[in-house]
Motif scaffolding. Structure first.
Motif, short mmCIF file in Angstrom:
data_model
loop_
_atom_site.label_atom_id
_atom_site.label_comp_id
_atom_site.label_asym_id
_atom_site.label_seq_id
_atom_site.Cartn_x
_atom_site.Cartn_y
_atom_site.Cartn_z
N ARG A 103 24.96 58.06 47.66
CA ARG A 103 26.29 57.83 48.24
C ARG A 103 27.37 58.64 47.53
N LYS A 104 27.26 58.71 46.21
CA LYS A 104 28.25 59.48 45.45
C LYS A 104 28.18 60.96 45.85
N GLU A 130 26.12 59.01 55.31
CA GLU A 130 25.07 57.99 55.25
C GLU A 130 25.02 57.24 56.56
N ASP A 145 18.66 50.72 43.68
CA ASP A 145 20.12 50.65 43.75
C ASP A 145 20.75 51.88 43.10
N GLU A 146 20.19 52.32 41.97
CA GLU A 146 20.70 53.51 41.29
C GLU A 146 20.53 54.75 42.16
N ASN A 147 19.38 54.88 42.82
CA ASN A 147 19.16 56.03 43.70
C ASN A 147 20.14 56.03 44.87
N LEU A 148 20.38 54.85 45.45
CA LEU A 148 21.30 54.76 46.58
C LEU A 148 22.74 55.05 46.15
N LYS A 149 23.12 54.58 44.99
CA LYS A 149 24.47 54.88 44.48
C LYS A 149 24.64 56.38 44.26
N GLY A 150 23.61 57.01 43.69
CA GLY A 150 23.66 58.46 43.49
C GLY A 150 23.74 59.21 44.81
N GLY A 154 18.75 60.31 43.72
CA GLY A 154 19.56 60.11 44.92
C GLY A 154 20.50 61.27 45.18
N ARG A 155 21.09 61.79 44.13
CA ARG A 155 21.99 62.95 44.28
C ARG A 155 21.21 64.18 44.72
N GLN A 192 17.83 47.09 47.76
CA GLN A 192 18.98 47.43 46.92
C GLN A 192 19.12 46.48 45.74
#
Length: 181
Positions: free
Chosen positions: A39-40, A49, A32-37, A3-4, A26
């Protein structure tokens, strides 16, 4: 990590842009991990986003979500497809004649992704080499069963590779994953 990486790539492609996300769900931990990365990373980059279209790994839902994207979110510049439905998204983008309107980063490297990179619909894909991951898991498990590993194996991470038209064929040749074409 993925995600990052997607956020950084899209930041290079559309600095200051708004990014739509096509995701499976999600509720799925890896998604969910990819989306959190993502967003971070957005918090420290110039992109923002936009809408998130969950498709539950259903290609029909992903296909029709493109219509919603175009009609409801004209300000979107880029797309991050973090599900296996990039074919459906790209097909609809091409049908609607908006190829080139969006910079797109997808995941994996199967035949549909490869063709959409060649067509210029997908700008880059993050290849996770799932076959290689499976091979390492089986070998590690085997070593554990045979007593060759005296302790629990440490977490094994695979860093995704950025695939573009210029290196796609090399990666396909090099990886076993490409033998399925």
């Amino acid at each position: 990590c993925e995600g990052r990486m997607a956020a950084e790539m899209l930041n290079l492609l559309v600095p200051g842009g708004k990014i739509a996300i096509f995701a499976s769900s999600q509720k799925i931990p890896i998604c969910d991990e990819n989306l959190k990365g993502f967003r971070k990373a957005c918090a420290s980059l110039s992109i923002t986003e936009g809408p998130v279209f969950e498709n539950q790994d259903n290609p029909i839902l992903a296909y029709h979500a493109v219509d919603r994207l175009i009609t409801e979110y004209p300000e979107v510049d880029g797309i991050y497809i973090c599900s296996a439905n990039s074919d459906s998204v790209c097909k609809r983008i091409e049908e609607l004649g908006v190829k080139g309107k969006y910079k797109i980063v997808a995941t994996d490297l199967f035949e549909g992704v490869s063709k959409n990179i060649e067509k210029g619909i997908i700008n880059a894909s993050l290849f996770q080499n799932l076959e290689k991951q499976g091979e390492v898991v089986v070998k590690t498990f085997y070593k554990k069963l045979c007593g060759e590993l005296s302790q629990d194996a440490q977490e094994i991470l695979f860093i995704p590779e950025i695939v573009m038209n210029s290196n796609k064929d090399y990666i396909l040749e090099r990886s076993k994953y490409g033998n399925d074409f």
